[in-house]
Design a protein around this motif. Structure first.
Motif, PDB file in Angstrom:
ATOM      1  N   ASN A  10       0.862  -1.184   0.000  1.00 30.29           N
ATOM      2  CA  ASN A  10       0.000   0.000   0.000  1.00 30.29           C
ATOM      3  C   ASN A  10       0.897   1.233   0.000  1.00 30.29           C
ATOM      4  N   PHE A  11       0.810   2.019  -1.061  1.00 29.47           N
ATOM      5  CA  PHE A  11       1.726   3.154  -1.234  1.00 29.47           C
ATOM      6  C   PHE A  11       1.633   4.155  -0.081  1.00 29.47           C
ATOM      7  N   LYS A  12       0.419   4.516   0.299  1.00 30.95           N
ATOM      8  CA  LYS A  12       0.247   5.490   1.381  1.00 30.95           C
ATOM      9  C   LYS A  12       0.789   4.963   2.706  1.00 30.95           C
ATOM     10  N   LYS A  19       8.130   7.224   7.521  1.00 33.24           N
ATOM     11  CA  LYS A  19       8.233   8.390   8.402  1.00 33.24           C
ATOM     12  C   LYS A  19       8.529   7.997   9.848  1.00 33.24           C
ATOM     13  N   ILE A  20       7.976   6.875  10.271  1.00 33.94           N
ATOM     14  CA  ILE A  20       8.109   6.501  11.680  1.00 33.94           C
ATOM     15  C   ILE A  20       9.162   5.424  11.938  1.00 33.94           C
ATOM     16  N   VAL A  27      10.383  -0.544   1.529  1.00 29.24           N
ATOM     17  CA  VAL A  27       9.144  -0.660   2.298  1.00 29.24           C
ATOM     18  C   VAL A  27       7.980  -0.776   1.316  1.00 29.24           C
ATOM     19  N   TYR A  28       7.222  -1.861   1.426  1.00 28.01           N
ATOM     20  CA  TYR A  28       6.090  -2.094   0.532  1.00 28.01           C
ATOM     21  C   TYR A  28       4.795  -1.486   1.061  1.00 28.01           C
TER      22      TYR A  28
END
Length: 227
Positions: A10-12, A19-20, A27-28
């Motif tokens: 999931n791109f979002k 970020k975290i 990261v997929y």
């Protein structure tokens, strides 16, 4: 594996995860439940060879972590933990492993002998793993003073170790307020850790207004607490 991760990605969520979580790996953007399902199936299908492979993505690292939580052979779990704990490189891997390793509850004293060796480590996530394990499975009357001794003795020069100590003290205060108050008053922990612990206590819904008012009296001056 890469095709499966691509299909579930999931791109979002990948942007949020980046970020975290500080990682240089791909990261997929898989959700935790999806990674757990993959891990459980791999254990059920006896595909433990995955635990010996080099992983190229954050999700593969996390699937590795979750696989350990589904293995039912305690000695096998310990064997893989010895290889896995030294290569943990972010707080999510560390905390998900520690908090979901339910097999510990059935082997508490033996596992304590195994995990306590990490108190002398200078590696950030080895020490954090020990502290989160203590919080999750050993925050009881039989071990509370032992926990305080581990906090005193462990290496503390990393942010995520300090945060783990603060979290652990918060949980200890919930269960053993008198003992934890006494410890906080006399311990030599730096002011930042103590004040972060008190901040966590004040953010918790498990303390009354009166208790929170008292907790604020334990706060120390000059901590430079800015996050």
């Amino acid at each position: 594996m890469e095709e499966l991760l691509e299909s579930l990605g999931n791109f979002k969520n990948a942007i949020f995860t980046n970020k975290i979580i500080k990682t240089d790996k791909k990261v997929y953007g898989l959700y935790t439940d999806d990674m757990k399902k993959i891990a459980k199936k791999m254990v059920n299908d006896n595909k433990l060879f995955f635990l010996d492979e080099i992983h190229n993505s954050y999700e593969e690292d996390m699937i590795h972590i979750f696989m350990l939580t589904f293995i039912k052979d305690y000695n096998l779990v310990k064997k893989y933990l010895q290889k896995t704990i030294p290569i943990i490189n972010n707080w999510a891997m560390c905390d998900q492993l520690a908090c979901n390793l339910k097999i510990v509850a059935k082997h508490k004293e033996d596992f304590l002998l195994f995990v306590q060796n990490y108190k002398d480590s200078k590696k950030e996530y080895e020490v954090r793993f020990l502290l989160i394990i203590l919080m999750r499975y050993y925050c009881d009357m039989d071990h509370i003073n032992y926990i305080f001794s581990i906090i005193d003795e462990c290496y503390k020069d990393y942010y995520y170790i300090k945060m783990a100590i603060a979290w652990l003290l918060c949980e200890a205060m919930i269960k053993f307020s008198s003992l934890t108050t006494s410890y906080i008053k006399k311990c030599k922990l730096d002011n930042w850790i103590i004040n972060k612990a008190i901040s966590k206590m004040n953010d918790s819904t498990r303390f009354s207004k009166e208790e929170k008012a008292f907790l604020k009296t334990l706060k120390r001056k000059g901590d430079n607490l800015d996050d």
